[in-house]
Scaffold this active site. Structure first.
Site, PDB file in Angstrom:
ATOM      1  N   ASP A   1       0.845  -1.339   0.111  1.00 20.93           N
ATOM      2  CA  ASP A   1      -0.078  -0.082   0.129  1.00 20.93           C
ATOM      3  C   ASP A   1       0.890   1.262  -0.116  1.00 20.93           C
ATOM      4  OD1 ASP A   1      -2.217   1.310   0.020  1.00 20.93           O
ATOM      5  OD2 ASP A   1      -2.898   1.049   2.082  1.00 20.93           O
TER       6      ASP A   1
ATOM      7  N   ASN B   1     -10.742  -2.823  -6.405  1.00 22.59           N
ATOM      8  CA  ASN B   1      -9.817  -1.831  -6.931  1.00 22.59           C
ATOM      9  C   ASN B   1     -10.668  -1.463  -8.447  1.00 22.59           C
ATOM     10  OD1 ASN B   1      -6.927  -3.255  -5.703  1.00 22.59           O
ATOM     11  ND2 ASN B   1      -7.818  -1.494  -4.868  1.00 22.59           N
TER      12      ASN B   1
ATOM     13  N   TRP C   1       2.739   7.969  -2.492  1.00 19.44           N
ATOM     14  CA  TRP C   1       4.251   8.096  -2.898  1.00 19.44           C
ATOM     15  C   TRP C   1       4.384   9.123  -3.987  1.00 19.44           C
ATOM     16  CZ3 TRP C   1       7.284   7.170  -7.191  1.00 19.44           C
ATOM     17  CH2 TRP C   1       8.262   7.074  -6.939  1.00 19.44           C
TER      18      TRP C   1
ATOM     19  N   ARG D   1     -11.661   2.152  -8.946  1.00 18.37           N
ATOM     20  CA  ARG D   1     -10.779   3.308  -9.027  1.00 18.37           C
ATOM     21  C   ARG D   1     -10.803   3.974 -10.376  1.00 18.37           C
ATOM     22  NH1 ARG D   1      -5.086   2.235  -6.032  1.00 18.37           N
ATOM     23  NH2 ARG D   1      -5.913   1.708  -4.105  1.00 18.37           N
TER      24      ARG D   1
HETATM   25  C1  FPP Z   1      -1.832   0.323  -3.401  1.00 17.93           C
HETATM   26  O1  FPP Z   1      -1.376   1.471  -3.218  1.00 17.93           O
HETATM   27  C2  FPP Z   1      -1.400  -0.414  -4.576  1.00 17.93           C
HETATM   28  C3  FPP Z   1      -1.872  -0.903  -5.236  1.00 17.93           C
HETATM   29  C4  FPP Z   1      -3.773  -1.074  -5.449  1.00 17.93           C
HETATM   30  C5  FPP Z   1      -1.406  -1.859  -6.635  1.00 17.93           C
HETATM   31  C6  FPP Z   1      -0.001  -2.507  -6.373  1.00 17.93           C
HETATM   32  C7  FPP Z   1       0.442  -3.044  -7.703  1.00 17.93           C
HETATM   33  C8  FPP Z   1       1.775  -2.841  -7.804  1.00 17.93           C
HETATM   34  C9  FPP Z   1       2.796  -2.543  -7.297  1.00 17.93           C
HETATM   35  C10 FPP Z   1       2.336  -3.593  -9.021  1.00 17.93           C
HETATM   36  C11 FPP Z   1       2.385  -5.038  -8.857  1.00 17.93           C
HETATM   37  C12 FPP Z   1       2.631  -5.698 -10.300  1.00 17.93           C
HETATM   38  C13 FPP Z   1       2.901  -7.092 -10.174  1.00 17.93           C
HETATM   39  C14 FPP Z   1       3.194  -7.577 -11.722  1.00 17.93           C
HETATM   40  C15 FPP Z   1       2.743  -7.828  -9.020  1.00 17.93           C
HETATM   41  P1  FPP Z   1      -2.611   2.747  -3.423  1.00 17.93           P
HETATM   42  O2  FPP Z   1      -2.574   3.111  -4.964  1.00 17.93           O
HETATM   43  O3  FPP Z   1      -3.814   2.361  -2.818  1.00 17.93           O
HETATM   44  O4  FPP Z   1      -1.778   3.877  -2.698  1.00 17.93           O
HETATM   45  P2  FPP Z   1      -2.380   5.075  -1.700  1.00 17.93           P
HETATM   46  O5  FPP Z   1      -3.101   4.290  -0.579  1.00 17.93           O
HETATM   47  O6  FPP Z   1      -1.323   5.809  -1.239  1.00 17.93           O
HETATM   48  O7  FPP Z   1      -3.405   5.727  -2.503  1.00 17.93           O
END
Ligand code: FPP
Length: 236
Positions: A16, A64, A21, A67
């Protein structure tokens, strides 16, 4: 039963903080997800060096889809690109790849890449990388019960091992440790059956900043905890 000073066999990671970031840097959220891929590489190699060879990553939940459309599209493209780019090296390193979650909603291309990666790496024994895409723990349990009902199992006599054997994760050990980045203290429908006794480790670090030192800190914390599995620990 209790264990102290040990190494987890299987770690689940709730990655998360990619959006935060990116926002902190004035970038689009997609840049955060791209940076998140780099963090995955670091976490995998740090885990491997420490002797942990089984990782499950929460990449996309059943929630998700709500989004913004461009963000969902970016994530799906990233899954496709990453699978394509990484599968050779993971295979060379003896890692078995699996994807868990409801596949029907994924694009035909992603489903094909997933099926190819799983088939190519199915015989690998050195490590296991499981990626949860369109995954929800409740949906997984519903799917397991449906598949058992469909195969004629007597649901009135259902027991835990039978249900476990029908989960997407059949054959994987339960996670011993769940790491969540970016500070939220919840499990968000991730491996809710399998993580019943897992230790939780929450760090404020945002996922793209999560590196080898963060993984080692999580392992040190895990090693210091006493796992009771519902029992009592002598002398305490
Ligand atoms: C949460 O951060 C992250 C995600 C919903 C996506 C995670 C996916 C990746 C890192 C890519 C993975 C790829 C592979 C092939 C495994 P957020 O966007 O919810 O962050 P926030 O809470 O700060 O908004």
């Amino acid at each position: 039963m209790a264990e102290t000073g040990s190494l987890p066999v299987h770690i689940g990671i709730i990655m998360d903080g990619n959006g935060r970031w990116a926002r902190q840097r004035g970038l689009r959220r997609s840049a955060g997800h791209r940076a998140g891929i780099r963090a995955i590489r670091q976490a995998m190699s740090a885990a491997d060096e420490a002797g942990v060879h089984c990782l499950t990553l929460y990449a996309f939940s059943t929630e998700n889809w709500s989004r913004p459309r461009y963000e969902v599209a970016t994530l799906m493209r990233l899954f496709e690109e990453t699978l394509q780019e990484e599968v050779d090296e993971l295979h060379q390193n003896g890692v078995r790849i699996r994807v868990i979650g409801r596949r029907a909603q994924l694009s035909a291309r992603l489903r094909r890449l997933v099926a190819d990666a799983e088939a190519r790496t199915a015989g690998n024994l050195k490590g296991q990388l499981t990626v949860a895409i369109n995954y929800g723990g409740r949906a997984e349990i519903v799917d397991a019960v449906r598949s058992l009902a469909g195969s004629g199992v007597d649901l009135a006599a259902l027991d835990e091992p039978t249900l476990e054997g029908a989960l997407y994760t059949a054959g994987l050990p339960d996670p011993d440790l769940i790491i969540r980045t970016a500070g939220e203290m919840r499990t968000s429908n991730f491996l809710i059956w399998q993580a019943a006794y897992a230790e939780l480790y929450v760090t404020q670090t945002l996922w793209p900043d999560f590196g080898a030192a963060d993984l080692r800190a999580a392992l040190a914390e895990y090693a210091a905890r006493v796992r009771r599995f519902g029992g009592i620990v002598e002398g305490r």
